[in-house]
Design a protein around this motif. Sequence first.
Motif, PDB file in Angstrom:
ATOM      1  N   SER A  95      41.908  44.771  40.099  1.00  0.00           N
ATOM      2  CA  SER A  95      42.981  45.372  39.060  1.00  0.00           C
ATOM      3  C   SER A  95      42.118  46.088  37.823  1.00  0.00           C
ATOM      4  N   TYR A  96      43.008  45.932  36.740  1.00  0.00           N
ATOM      5  CA  TYR A  96      42.183  46.100  35.476  1.00  0.00           C
ATOM      6  C   TYR A  96      41.955  44.822  34.224  1.00  0.00           C
ATOM      7  N   ALA A  97      40.548  44.766  34.379  1.00  0.00           N
ATOM      8  CA  ALA A  97      40.365  43.375  33.288  1.00  0.00           C
ATOM      9  C   ALA A  97      41.186  42.996  32.605  1.00  0.00           C
ATOM     10  N   HIS A  98      41.477  44.581  31.207  1.00  0.00           N
ATOM     11  CA  HIS A  98      42.106  44.782  30.376  1.00  0.00           C
ATOM     12  C   HIS A  98      43.120  44.137  30.566  1.00  0.00           C
ATOM     13  N   HIS A  99      44.279  44.497  31.872  1.00  0.00           N
ATOM     14  CA  HIS A  99      45.990  43.828  32.282  1.00  0.00           C
ATOM     15  C   HIS A  99      45.290  42.730  32.168  1.00  0.00           C
TER      16      HIS A  99
ATOM     17  N   VAL B  57      36.836  46.387  28.957  1.00  0.00           N
ATOM     18  CA  VAL B  57      38.095  46.751  29.753  1.00  0.00           C
ATOM     19  C   VAL B  57      36.849  47.706  30.932  1.00  0.00           C
ATOM     20  N   GLY B  58      37.204  47.765  32.090  1.00  0.00           N
ATOM     21  CA  GLY B  58      37.065  47.635  33.303  1.00  0.00           C
ATOM     22  C   GLY B  58      37.869  46.866  34.032  1.00  0.00           C
ATOM     23  N   TYR B  59      37.108  46.676  35.638  1.00  0.00           N
ATOM     24  CA  TYR B  59      37.442  46.356  36.893  1.00  0.00           C
ATOM     25  C   TYR B  59      37.564  44.996  36.329  1.00  0.00           C
ATOM     26  N   TYR B  60      38.299  43.966  37.247  1.00  0.00           N
ATOM     27  CA  TYR B  60      37.729  42.991  37.280  1.00  0.00           C
ATOM     28  C   TYR B  60      37.924  42.809  38.999  1.00  0.00           C
ATOM     29  N   PRO B  61      36.661  41.774  39.082  1.00  0.00           N
ATOM     30  CA  PRO B  61      36.065  42.126  40.711  1.00  0.00           C
ATOM     31  C   PRO B  61      36.653  41.161  41.322  1.00  0.00           C
ATOM     32  N   ASP B  62      37.326  39.958  40.960  1.00  0.00           N
ATOM     33  CA  ASP B  62      38.007  38.529  41.999  1.00  0.00           C
ATOM     34  C   ASP B  62      39.008  38.813  42.246  1.00  0.00           C
TER      35      ASP B  62
END
Length: 328
Positions: free
Chosen positions: A214-218, A193-198
């Motif tokens: 973007s949300y990493a979990h999505h 869960v969290g933000y995806y840095p790339d």
Amino acid sequence: MGKSNVETLFTWLDQTAEVIQQRENEPYLDSLALTMDILFYKEPPEEMDEIVSHKLKQRLAEIDLSNFKTDEIRKAIQLAILKGMKDSTQQQHLMTPETVAMIIGYLAGKFMEGKKQIRLFDPASGTANLISTVLEHLEQDVEAFASEVDPTLIELAVLNSNLQKKQIEFFHQDSLRPFLLDPVDLIVADLPVGYYPDDMQANSYELKADNGHSYAHHLFIEQSLKYTKEAGFLIFVIPEFLFDSDQSDKLNEFLHNHAHIVGVIRLPESAFKSKNNTKSILILQKKGEQTEEVKQPLLVQMPSFKNAHAMADILKQMNAWFKTYHTK
């Protein structure tokens, strides 16, 4: 009362890791990885200092892995890893709780009923506790794949599966980049869960944010669907807020287009450290020509895992749901 096998092996792993930790001045998790390596190969590495090496040979003489069942090995390793994670408090290093992993194993067994061969993938495998628990519940011939970006976690995962004699092929990579992997029948994952840095990589996703990270979990959900066969199943541990976040409209629409929601199981707050960490299990089926919407999804509120009566009741209800689901 004598010690259980799990406690015996845990104590051995823990004390051996501490011998290495004190001598080599390594973090606990790295010392544990070396301990598991030594246990697997039944000897210390050659380049090791003689005093430590001698001590480790003495320790090895005290343990015989063939006396332990696979499940006992998994649980003992899990306890040692959990101890190590208490020191390194990175959020993404949290392990899927045992009971949650077992529920996912139970669900996996039910959804895969009737299949002779299964391809299984965990794109966020951590130390491989979830995927190895699921493998315990599948009686079929399973080809298993797992991916993890963190070097310490994947090292522990590989050693963990070696000691359990489980065949899992590991990818050491960012799981949101493309895989050399043919689609699978079943995906299980405890979603990071969290933000995806790339942002560059996120751009190739439908579920990318309109602005900002973007949300990493999505993205993990989208990536997982991409590597699932038509009509295959996905079982995710999700944060409670998945469907009420600022980007959830986009997620809902995406799921509506690509998958059927087969079930949502709300896990008890008591299984997690705090109310804010409460999770659910989301079950999806990837759309295909033969698939259809589920008229009565499996919607369950899990009682406290300590309440054996309530748990037995819920399992009875779930088994009844599967009977009607399989006859459709």
